[in-house]
Enzyme design. Structure first.
Site, PDB file in Angstrom:
ATOM      1  N   LYS A 130       0.880  -1.404   0.279  1.00 18.62           N
ATOM      2  CA  LYS A 130      -0.090   0.293   0.490  1.00 18.62           C
ATOM      3  C   LYS A 130       0.862   1.492  -0.015  1.00 18.62           C
ATOM      4  O   LYS A 130       2.175   1.242   0.403  1.00 18.62           O
ATOM      5  CB  LYS A 130      -0.929  -0.263   1.035  1.00 18.62           C
ATOM      6  CG  LYS A 130      -1.496   0.754   1.502  1.00 18.62           C
ATOM      7  CD  LYS A 130      -2.379   0.792   3.387  1.00 18.62           C
ATOM      8  CE  LYS A 130      -4.058   2.298   2.590  1.00 18.62           C
ATOM      9  NZ  LYS A 130      -4.681   1.444   3.793  1.00 18.62           N
ATOM     10  N   SER A 214      -8.987   1.870   2.976  1.00 21.16           N
ATOM     11  CA  SER A 214      -8.610   2.511   2.007  1.00 21.16           C
ATOM     12  C   SER A 214      -7.231   1.684   1.217  1.00 21.16           C
ATOM     13  O   SER A 214      -6.872   2.171   0.789  1.00 21.16           O
ATOM     14  CB  SER A 214      -8.013   3.901   2.840  1.00 21.16           C
ATOM     15  OG  SER A 214      -7.411   2.841   3.751  1.00 21.16           O
ATOM     16  N   SER A 238     -10.024  -0.788   7.343  1.00 24.15           N
ATOM     17  CA  SER A 238      -9.478  -0.464   5.770  1.00 24.15           C
ATOM     18  C   SER A 238      -8.653  -1.977   5.072  1.00 24.15           C
ATOM     19  O   SER A 238      -7.828  -1.522   3.986  1.00 24.15           O
ATOM     20  CB  SER A 238      -8.206   0.463   5.371  1.00 24.15           C
ATOM     21  OG  SER A 238      -9.262   1.718   5.713  1.00 24.15           O
TER      22      SER A 238
END
Length: 556
Positions: A130, A214, A238
């Site tokens: 990420k 996210s 997330s």
């Protein structure tokens, strides 16, 4: 075009330009033309060898790379190719460093040839990250235009493209091949992935829907098998939301198990609900491989917030031992409704499938009726997230003057003072204590003489959210407020002929009604449907073993 729009466009185009010409797609079909771009659709652009490599899970890959059956280079090239295709189809990448990855893979092959042993347990395994992880040679912009070309919005720090997060160093020491960083929503505070650089990250299984957030880029990339395993973060769902929306396994560990040191973040310094880092993958075995590998590096020696808790085999064996599973019952709570918002029909069906599977195996199920209202827990979460009145994220938008996406859960409001923060912390601790005692009390109903082993619960009201329709976060945030360990298990897919809209639905409130209204069986048909299994604090080994046991039972 305003400066920030141009700067975002230029950044996006610079990443696309790193994709070799022979890997470029001439035409991207619309969602109407091609809803699902996973499986056969993406396979048409790959060789048989590339398909074989990229559709093997992480455990299978390291079995081949550590033995020298597959070279680290051929594995890296296959995943770089598939990741490049995935990005063109759904906008899932922020940074590409394929050349550096292939150089690392060449070094790994050379090491194996010279030393007749692998670098470590992740030798030659591609791992995606990420875009909160700092990796040498590339930006960490986290979706902010104002972070492009600098270090977390600051210029001339000496860290630009030169600094690496603690876990990045540990993954390299284990032999992993790092090759891309994945898309996030600016602010990170959103269950969808959208920013002014890549635009919107779509769900590859059903491109009417969101890939989640996210860690949405991770979810979409792994869902398209452009990565076998990757790392996301979770402050309100997330990791679990993208895992669920993309039909993957994922784990949200309790705070202090894995190293977050040196990663970029939003609202850094808000320590009441800590964001945690954890893996998403195609199989539960892959989650265990990464988790166990990282703990073997003793991360508590380099991250002051990591607890000295090595991998606990006994906690895993208590679940995974076949003889014990044959002779010893487990018990589960089931949450079908949290008292504030109803789930949609496909999610209700996934809960039922999970319950019936475990009952057939002889395990006990009780209705989960905590004494702490979940609406209260959600309210505690909202208070804590609002401590800085949105200042951190607003400052980052102001660096470029860019507009915030309407989905982001950040708005300008008065900042909390020290007394407000202390009061919220007390309220959180009291809720944790009351929930803990409720969990203990389930020993009287469980049928095993012990409190329930885990809770079967929805992760969101829908299989995946539609753009700008993520109305309710209560099913994910309670886990963060209580700091429980949770795993996501894929269960089924939406079938419009079965998962019909509820007739005579009676909403409890406006959010409940909006959530119900956003479900349309035609739009959702084919989407992944998942559940989460929630365990107690710091029960990662147990929950990874349960993910494997329950996941295999459902898909047997």
């Amino acid at each position: 075009m305003s400066d920030w729009k141009q700067k975002g466009k230029d950044k996006a185009e610079s990443v696309l330009a790193l994709i070799p010409k022979e890997w470029r797609l001439e035409k991207i079909p619309s969602a109407e033309e091609q809803r699902d771009v996973t499986g056969p659709y993406i396979q048409q652009f790959l060789s048989k060898e590339e398909i074989a490599i990229t559709e093997t899970d992480a455990v299978g890959i390291v079995t081949k790379t550590t033995a020298g059956t597959w070279s680290a280079v051929e594995v890296a090239k296959a995943f770089c190719h598939r990741a490049a295709l995935a990005h063109q189809l759904v906008n899932c990448l922020h940074e590409i460093f394929f050349d550096a990855a292939i150089e690392d893979a060449e070094r790994a092959d050379k090491y194996l040839a010279e030393h007749k042993k692998p670098i470590g347990p992740l030798h030659g395994l591609p791992v995606s990250l990420k875009d909160q992880f700092h990796v040498k040679g590339v930006d960490t912009h986290m979706g902010y235009v104002g972070w492009i070309g600098n270090f977390q919005g600051k210029k001339d720090t000496g860290k630009e493209k030169n600094y690496e997060s603690e876990m990045v160093k540990e993954l390299r020491s284990l032999g992993a091949t790092l090759y891309c960083k994945t898309a996030v929503p600016h602010t990170l505070m959103c269950g969808e992935t959208i920013n002014n650089i890549i635009g919107y990250c779509w769900n590859p299984k059903n491109r009417n829907l969101s890939s989640g957030g996210s860690s949405g880029g991770e979810g979409a990339l792994i869902g398209l098998r452009g990565s076998p395993v990757g790392f996301g973060t979770d402050i309100g769902g997330s990791i679990r939301i993208p895992a669920a929306f993309n039909g993957l396994y994922g784990i949200r560990p309790s705070a202090g198990r894995l190293p977050y040191e040196g990663m970029a973040n939003s609202m850094d310094g808000q320590n009441s609900i800590l964001s945690v880092v954890g893996p998403l993958a195609t199989t539960p075995g892959a989650l265990k491989l990464l988790f166990q590998g990282l703990l073997s590096t003793q991360p508590w020696l380099h991250d002051p917030l990591v607890l000295e808790l090595p991998w606990r085999d006994d906690a895993e064996r208590a679940i995974s031992d076949p003889l014990r599973r044959f002779t010893e019952q487990l018990s589960f709570g089931v949450m079908r409704h949290d008292g504030a918002c109803a789930v949609t029909p496909p999610v209700a069906r996934a809960i039922d499938i999970t319950v019936h599977t475990l009952q057939k195996l002889g395990h006990n199920i009780i209705e989960w009726k905590p004494t702490v209202p979940h609406a209260k827990i959600t309210n505690i979460c909202t208070k804590i997230w609002s401590f800085d009145g949105g200042a951190d994220c607003i400052d980052d938008f102001e660096l470029s003057g860019e507009e915030a996406a309407p989905q982001c859960l950040i708005q300008k409001m008065p900042q909390a003072n020290a007394s407000d923060i202390m009061a919220a912390n007390i309220e959180q601790r009291e809720a944790q204590k009351e929930y803990m005692e409720y969990w203990n009390s389930t020993a009287e109903q469980s049928g095993t003489g012990r409190p329930v082993d885990a809770v079967i619960a929805p992760l969101s009201p829908w299989p995946a959210a539609r753009p700008e329709k993520y109305t309710y976060y209560g099913y994910s945030v309670w886990v963060n407020v209580l700091d429980y360990t949770a795993v996501v298990i894929p269960v089924t897919t939406v079938d419009k002929s079965v998962d019909k809209k509820m007739e005579d639905f009676k909403a409890l409130n406006e959010t409940d009604q909006k959530t119900h209204d956003s479900y349309d069986p035609e739009i959702y048909d084919g989407a992944h449907v998942s559940v989460q299994l929630v365990g107690r604090r710091l029960q990662e080994e147990k929950m990874l073993a349960l993910a494997k046991y329950v996941g295999e039972a459902i898909h047997a």
